[in-house]
Write an enzyme that holds these catalytic residues in place. Structure first.
Site, PDB file in Angstrom:
ATOM      1  N   HIS A   1      -5.601   6.917  -2.716  1.00  0.00           N
ATOM      2  CA  HIS A   1      -7.100   5.826  -2.673  1.00  0.00           C
ATOM      3  C   HIS A   1      -7.573   5.727  -2.891  1.00  0.00           C
ATOM      4  O   HIS A   1      -8.013   6.985  -4.385  1.00  0.00           O
ATOM      5  CB  HIS A   1      -7.516   6.189  -1.251  1.00  0.00           C
ATOM      6  CG  HIS A   1      -5.975   6.418  -0.120  1.00  0.00           C
ATOM      7  ND1 HIS A   1      -6.112   7.292   1.578  1.00  0.00           N
ATOM      8  CD2 HIS A   1      -5.537   5.464   0.092  1.00  0.00           C
ATOM      9  CE1 HIS A   1      -5.305   6.593   2.389  1.00  0.00           C
ATOM     10  NE2 HIS A   1      -4.768   5.654   1.624  1.00  0.00           N
TER      11      HIS A   1
ATOM     12  N   HIS B   1       0.855  -1.130  -0.197  1.00  0.00           N
ATOM     13  CA  HIS B   1      -0.214   0.030  -0.303  1.00  0.00           C
ATOM     14  C   HIS B   1       0.900   1.147   0.032  1.00  0.00           C
ATOM     15  O   HIS B   1       0.915   1.980  -0.779  1.00  0.00           O
ATOM     16  CB  HIS B   1      -0.943  -0.509   1.241  1.00  0.00           C
ATOM     17  CG  HIS B   1      -1.943   1.115   1.340  1.00  0.00           C
ATOM     18  ND1 HIS B   1      -3.125   0.696   0.937  1.00  0.00           N
ATOM     19  CD2 HIS B   1      -1.800   2.188   2.086  1.00  0.00           C
ATOM     20  CE1 HIS B   1      -3.483   2.779   1.413  1.00  0.00           C
ATOM     21  NE2 HIS B   1      -2.537   3.071   2.009  1.00  0.00           N
ATOM     22  N   GLU B   2       2.049   1.147   1.140  1.00  0.00           N
ATOM     23  CA  GLU B   2       2.846   2.496   1.103  1.00  0.00           C
ATOM     24  C   GLU B   2       3.580   3.131   0.017  1.00  0.00           C
ATOM     25  O   GLU B   2       3.804   3.994  -0.711  1.00  0.00           O
ATOM     26  CB  GLU B   2       3.593   2.283   2.008  1.00  0.00           C
ATOM     27  CG  GLU B   2       3.314   2.209   3.410  1.00  0.00           C
ATOM     28  CD  GLU B   2       1.444   4.058   3.371  1.00  0.00           C
ATOM     29  OE1 GLU B   2       2.302   5.091   3.260  1.00  0.00           O
ATOM     30  OE2 GLU B   2       0.910   3.287   4.444  1.00  0.00           O
TER      31      GLU B   2
ATOM     32  N   HIS C   1       1.738   4.397  -2.097  1.00  0.00           N
ATOM     33  CA  HIS C   1       1.867   5.851  -2.930  1.00  0.00           C
ATOM     34  C   HIS C   1       3.936   6.262  -3.100  1.00  0.00           C
ATOM     35  O   HIS C   1       2.823   7.249  -3.511  1.00  0.00           O
ATOM     36  CB  HIS C   1       1.644   6.933  -0.854  1.00  0.00           C
ATOM     37  CG  HIS C   1      -0.106   6.454  -0.949  1.00  0.00           C
ATOM     38  ND1 HIS C   1      -0.430   6.949  -0.868  1.00  0.00           N
ATOM     39  CD2 HIS C   1      -0.124   5.816   0.571  1.00  0.00           C
ATOM     40  CE1 HIS C   1      -1.982   6.079  -0.212  1.00  0.00           C
ATOM     41  NE2 HIS C   1      -1.133   5.844   1.094  1.00  0.00           N
TER      42      HIS C   1
END
Ligand code: TQI
Ligand code: ZN
Ligand code: ZN
Length: 166
Positions: A133, A123-124, A127
């Site tokens: 998101h 997930h990170e 980013h």
């Protein structure tokens, strides 16, 4: 549906081979490093970028570290649960994890309060690469995850989003 950061920042087109390094002070185990290696490969499998670990922390494109509480970037960590980790938009390359969490590395994530490191890493890294998101529950970039859950495979929505950027 996927989103980007405001103005859709991305790593520059001429920079296709990115390096990453772990904060030397953390003294991370090989199994933690292997989790990040797997997480990078999920993204590298669908876009024309490569990620290579380097031991020169100071010159790495992406810098990964575990920190406790206030660690000097204006986004202090909050102890067990709450914020687990954060990452900054490209081309910053900072990925921080909260040292206070009960991180699970390749293990049983069903015990109470356990947080699966690989799920958070994938997930990170989304980013770090420029994704915001997603509104799709199945997406890696969906803004919440239930505790005791492992979610490490990119969804179609994550792949579409990252392929629009790169
Ligand atoms: N950390 C938030 C996150 O990474 C920090 C954050 C909030 C953020 N808004 C943002 C980062 C906008 C970039 C852009 O989403 S978190 C999850 C999930 C977190 C949460 O600790 O709440 C994961 C970190 F999705 F599971 F809830 C990793 Cl996987
Ligand atoms: Zn931080
Ligand atoms: Zn997020």
């Amino acid at each position: 549906h996927y989103t980007f950061f405001p103005n859709a920042p991305r790593w520059p087109a001429e920079k296709t081979d990115l390096t990453y390094a772990f904060l030397p002070d953390n003294g991370l185990s090989d199994s933690v490093k292997a989790v990040f290696s797997r997480a990078f490969q999920k993204w590298a499998a669908v876009i024309p970028l490569t990620f290579t670990e380097t031991s020169s922390y100071g010159s790495a494109d992406i810098r990964i570290g575990f920190y406790r509480g206030d660690h000097g970037d204006g986004e202090p960590f909050d102890g067990v649960l709450g914020t687990l980790a954060h990452a900054f938009s490209p081309p910053t390359g900072r990925l921080h994890l909260d040292l206070a969490e009960n991180w699970v590395v390749d293990g049983d994530v069903t015990s109470s309060g356990a947080v699966d490191l690989e799920s958070v890493a994938v997930h990170e890294l989304g980013h770090v690469l420029g994704l915001g998101h997603s509104s799709e529950r199945e997406a890696i970039m969906y803004p919440t995850i239930s505790t005791g859950t492992k979610k490490v495979d990119l969804a179609g929505d994550d792949v579409e989003g990252i392929q629009v950027l790169y």
